[in-house]
Scaffold this active site. Structure first.
Site, PDB file in Angstrom:
ATOM      1  N   HIS A 131      37.173  39.658  19.545  1.00  0.00           N
ATOM      2  CA  HIS A 131      37.856  40.827  20.097  1.00  0.00           C
ATOM      3  C   HIS A 131      39.272  40.486  20.559  1.00  0.00           C
ATOM      4  O   HIS A 131      39.469  39.483  21.248  1.00  0.00           O
ATOM      5  CB  HIS A 131      37.054  41.376  21.268  1.00  0.00           C
ATOM      6  CG  HIS A 131      37.644  42.618  21.866  1.00  0.00           C
ATOM      7  ND1 HIS A 131      38.091  43.668  21.109  1.00  0.00           N
ATOM      8  CD2 HIS A 131      37.857  42.969  23.148  1.00  0.00           C
ATOM      9  CE1 HIS A 131      38.560  44.624  21.907  1.00  0.00           C
ATOM     10  NE2 HIS A 131      38.441  44.213  23.148  1.00  0.00           N
ATOM     11  N   HIS A 155      37.090  56.213  27.997  1.00  0.00           N
ATOM     12  CA  HIS A 155      36.483  56.538  26.705  1.00  0.00           C
ATOM     13  C   HIS A 155      35.143  57.221  26.918  1.00  0.00           C
ATOM     14  O   HIS A 155      34.549  57.151  27.980  1.00  0.00           O
ATOM     15  CB  HIS A 155      36.289  55.268  25.869  1.00  0.00           C
ATOM     16  CG  HIS A 155      37.558  54.802  25.221  1.00  0.00           C
ATOM     17  ND1 HIS A 155      38.088  55.353  24.087  1.00  0.00           N
ATOM     18  CD2 HIS A 155      38.430  53.823  25.577  1.00  0.00           C
ATOM     19  CE1 HIS A 155      39.213  54.743  23.758  1.00  0.00           C
ATOM     20  NE2 HIS A 155      39.440  53.809  24.657  1.00  0.00           N
ATOM     21  N   ARG A 230      44.702  41.808  51.525  1.00  0.00           N
ATOM     22  CA  ARG A 230      45.135  40.844  52.544  1.00  0.00           C
ATOM     23  C   ARG A 230      44.534  41.263  53.881  1.00  0.00           C
ATOM     24  O   ARG A 230      45.020  42.183  54.534  1.00  0.00           O
ATOM     25  CB  ARG A 230      46.669  40.795  52.626  1.00  0.00           C
ATOM     26  CG  ARG A 230      47.204  39.829  53.702  1.00  0.00           C
ATOM     27  CD  ARG A 230      46.746  38.403  53.423  1.00  0.00           C
ATOM     28  NE  ARG A 230      47.303  37.430  54.353  1.00  0.00           N
ATOM     29  CZ  ARG A 230      46.572  36.745  55.224  1.00  0.00           C
ATOM     30  NH1 ARG A 230      45.267  36.989  55.331  1.00  0.00           N
ATOM     31  NH2 ARG A 230      47.125  35.838  55.999  1.00  0.00           N
ATOM     32  N   CYS A 277      52.813  40.617  49.988  1.00  0.00           N
ATOM     33  CA  CYS A 277      52.494  39.671  51.050  1.00  0.00           C
ATOM     34  C   CYS A 277      53.647  38.684  51.214  1.00  0.00           C
ATOM     35  O   CYS A 277      54.269  38.282  50.224  1.00  0.00           O
ATOM     36  CB  CYS A 277      51.207  38.925  50.718  1.00  0.00           C
ATOM     37  SG  CYS A 277      50.727  37.690  51.936  1.00  0.00           S
ATOM     38  N   TYR A 415      54.570  34.556  60.020  1.00  0.00           N
ATOM     39  CA  TYR A 415      55.436  35.393  59.195  1.00  0.00           C
ATOM     40  C   TYR A 415      56.893  35.291  59.630  1.00  0.00           C
ATOM     41  O   TYR A 415      57.581  36.285  59.851  1.00  0.00           O
ATOM     42  CB  TYR A 415      54.955  36.844  59.207  1.00  0.00           C
ATOM     43  CG  TYR A 415      53.570  36.997  58.625  1.00  0.00           C
ATOM     44  CD1 TYR A 415      53.322  36.667  57.293  1.00  0.00           C
ATOM     45  CD2 TYR A 415      52.506  37.454  59.398  1.00  0.00           C
ATOM     46  CE1 TYR A 415      52.060  36.784  56.747  1.00  0.00           C
ATOM     47  CE2 TYR A 415      51.233  37.586  58.856  1.00  0.00           C
ATOM     48  CZ  TYR A 415      51.015  37.250  57.536  1.00  0.00           C
ATOM     49  OH  TYR A 415      49.755  37.367  56.994  1.00  0.00           O
TER      50      TYR A 415
END
Length: 571
Positions: A131, A155, A230, A277, A415
């Site tokens: 495939h 489908h 997250r 993120c 952060y």
């Protein structure tokens, strides 16, 4: 072509050991498989010889060249089949029973590719090897088909379950069929929602995962099921009927809103915005020098359409007026997710972003036209377009207008970016500002690192994404096939391909990513390509060329040129 060539390479594992005998006359499929060459379609199965018709039908069955059969259309039939299966097992001791552990061992062509559906086990190795979407089918290997059918429900071929039955090798054990319903009440994560098995998991508790690269470029709007996850704490289970949002810190006193009041008292506003993120592409910093944090690849980023009330409208209703800006500088958010000590997740954004008419900050209750999924903040979350994902607080419980930033760990001691020379012995988190807007970013999603290209194809298609923080629009993506010596300009996509082109966003409000694509001739003498991309935004910010100068101890803000090496196979 690249996908097809990669799939061909999957077949070189020796002769297959199992041959399936197909029924003589299967109903014709309703559509052909879309090939990877130039976007054209293969001939319809109605025109195909009988021995090949099953290929077209089963091509819609799994995650192939972009779609699989609609799970819902087969639900009733599958339920009847499942009932029959239980009765058959009880009557026929010759039916082979497999544990989930045994199924999970079969996740590659070398070990065979097994999947489960409604309690039955199928060996689909023969199908995968021929495939053209084989690499996507392998995302379901060792697990269940249902989540992939639910994701790609486009489908309606009623005979595909009959075709799948040709690959059946046994049944899943009764214990494993029941195990997913077993909840360990002592585990704070036991009530977390089910997740799509195609996600690349970076941690289970708390759950953090990114979408597979094979799917990231398939949709301009990322399906909620594979939107990157997250979480910092267990996902709270909240009752929308009893949910209350508290707004504090304004002269008029506290304002409390139910979910219904948030929906009915304020105009509904919709924004398409990319969330990323801060640790996206951290793995590349780890290759330079180890950092502390989840080892995110390039897919800790996704794009969605969000709907809800404007934060500005809610603050005005709570008593915000221009004189508040004389003393207030920040708007703090507190989530309803808690650790075992009762500490909640918190963050804050500048006041001017929160109250600006052009800021488009939402108290969102819908994602991609539906209620927020539990992993994405049900029933209400903050969406702060153009700002690092950490400030987009989920499961929102409280808003506080304040002179101070949020005092949470994630605002004060995480952060933040630092110099490459700063280490854990010398770092002073108070010396750096909290990350708000993110820098310009881009990455290559196709071809994958280490892929093989056929020389006979004569060209390569490169795909990826690009985005910039602060509402700055990406205006160009440059792509190089020779490590940055020469460059070509990619074609940018700013909306769904089957829709009319969207008008350009207002200046400073380009919140959504650009997907991009470049098809180029293969260099005639090259045996290996180092493909590189770099994005440019409308402020002419550009990505740095390498990681070492931007390395930092937390591995955040990783946005160097993205590089992928592939080889060219001579025929």
């Amino acid at each position: 072509m690249l996908l097809l060539r990669q799939c061909r390479s999957l077949t070189r594992v020796g002769p297959l050991t199992t041959q399936r005998h197909l029924r003589a006359a299967l109903p014709a499929a309703s559509c052909g498989v879309r090939s990877c060459s130039g976007g054209s379609e293969e001939p319809s199965s109605r025109d195909a010889p009988p021995h090949s018709r099953w290929r077209y039908g089963l091509a819609g069955l799994l995650v192939g060249a972009g779609a699989v059969v609609a799970y819902g259309l087969h639900y009733n039939k599958a339920e009847r089949a499942a009932t029959t299966t239980v009765q058959t097992i009880a009557q026929d001791s010759s039916v082979r029973i497999f544990t989930q552990e045994e199924v999970t061992r079969h996740r590659s062509l070398e070990d065979r590719v097994w999947v489960t559906y409604k309690g039955s086990v199928y060996d689909i190795t023969d199908f995968v090897s021929m495939h053209p979407g084989g690499d996507k089918i392998l995302l379901a290997a060792g697990g269940a088909l249902e989540p992939f059918w639910a994701l790609y429900a486009v489908h309606s071929q009623n005979h595909v379950l009959d075709i799948l039955s040709e690959y059946k090798v046994g049944e899943l054990s009764a214990a494993d069929r029941q195990r997913q319903q077993t909840v360990k009440t002592s585990d704070p994560y036991s009530s977390d929602p089910e997740r799509h098995p195609g996600l690349r998991v970076n941690s289970l508790k708390p759950f953090n995962a990114e979408p597979p690269l094979q799917l990231l470029n398939d949709n301009y709007i990322t399906p909620s099921a594979i939107f990157f996850k997250r979480n910092h704490l267990p996902v709270p289970r909240l009752d929308p009927a009893s949910y209350r949002l508290h707004v504090e810190g304004l002269p008029r006193g506290a304002l409390t809103l139910s979910l219904d009041e948030l929906k009915t008292k304020f105009p509904k506003h919709t924004v398409t915005a990319t969330l990323q993120c801060a640790g996206n592409r951290r793995s590349e910093m780890n290759q330079v020098k180890q950092v502390k944090g989840l080892n995110w690849g390039i897919a800790a980023i996704s794009n969605a359409t969000w709907s809800g009330a404007r934060l500005r409208d809610v603050l005005l209703a709570a008593g915000y007026a221009p004189d508040v800006a004389r003393w207030a500088r920040h708007v703090q958010f507190e989530g309803l997710d808690k650790d075992v000590t009762g500490t909640t997740y918190g963050a804050s954004i500048p006041l001017n972003k929160a109250v600006s008419e052009e800021g488009d900050v939402l108290l969102a209750y819908e994602m991609n036209g539906e209620d927020l999924p539990p992993d994405h903040g049900f029933p209400v979350r903050v969406v702060v377009p153009g700002t690092v994902g950490a400030r987009n607080v989920k499961w929102l419980g409280k808003i506080v207008v304040s002179a101070e930033e949020s005092g949470s760990h994630w605002q004060q001691n995480d952060y933040k970016g630092f110099s490459p020379g700063t280490d854990w012995d010398t770092v002073d988190f108070k010396s750096a500002p909290a990350i708000q807007e993110l820098p310009v970013q881009s990455a290559i999603t196709q071809p994958a690192e280490g892929a093989e290209l056929d020389r006979s194809a004569e060209e390569v298609t490169v795909k990826g994404y690009a985005w910039s923080g602060g509402g700055r629009e990406v205006v160009r993506v440059d792509v190089s096939l020779d490590g940055g010596k020469t460059w070509q300009v990619a074609e940018l996509q700013s909306d769904e391909r089957d829709q009319a082109p969207a008008p350009p966003p207002p200046p400073g409000r380009a919140w959504a990513w650009k997907l991009w694509e470049l098809t180029s001739a293969l260099p005639p003498d090259a045996q290996e390509l180092e493909i590189v991309c770099k994005a440019v935004d409308d402020s002419y910010n550009m990505q740095p060329d390498s990681v070492p100068p931007i390395w930092n101890l937390r591995g955040v803000l990783s946005n160097a040129w993205h590089r992928v090496k592939v080889t060219i196979r001579e025929e």
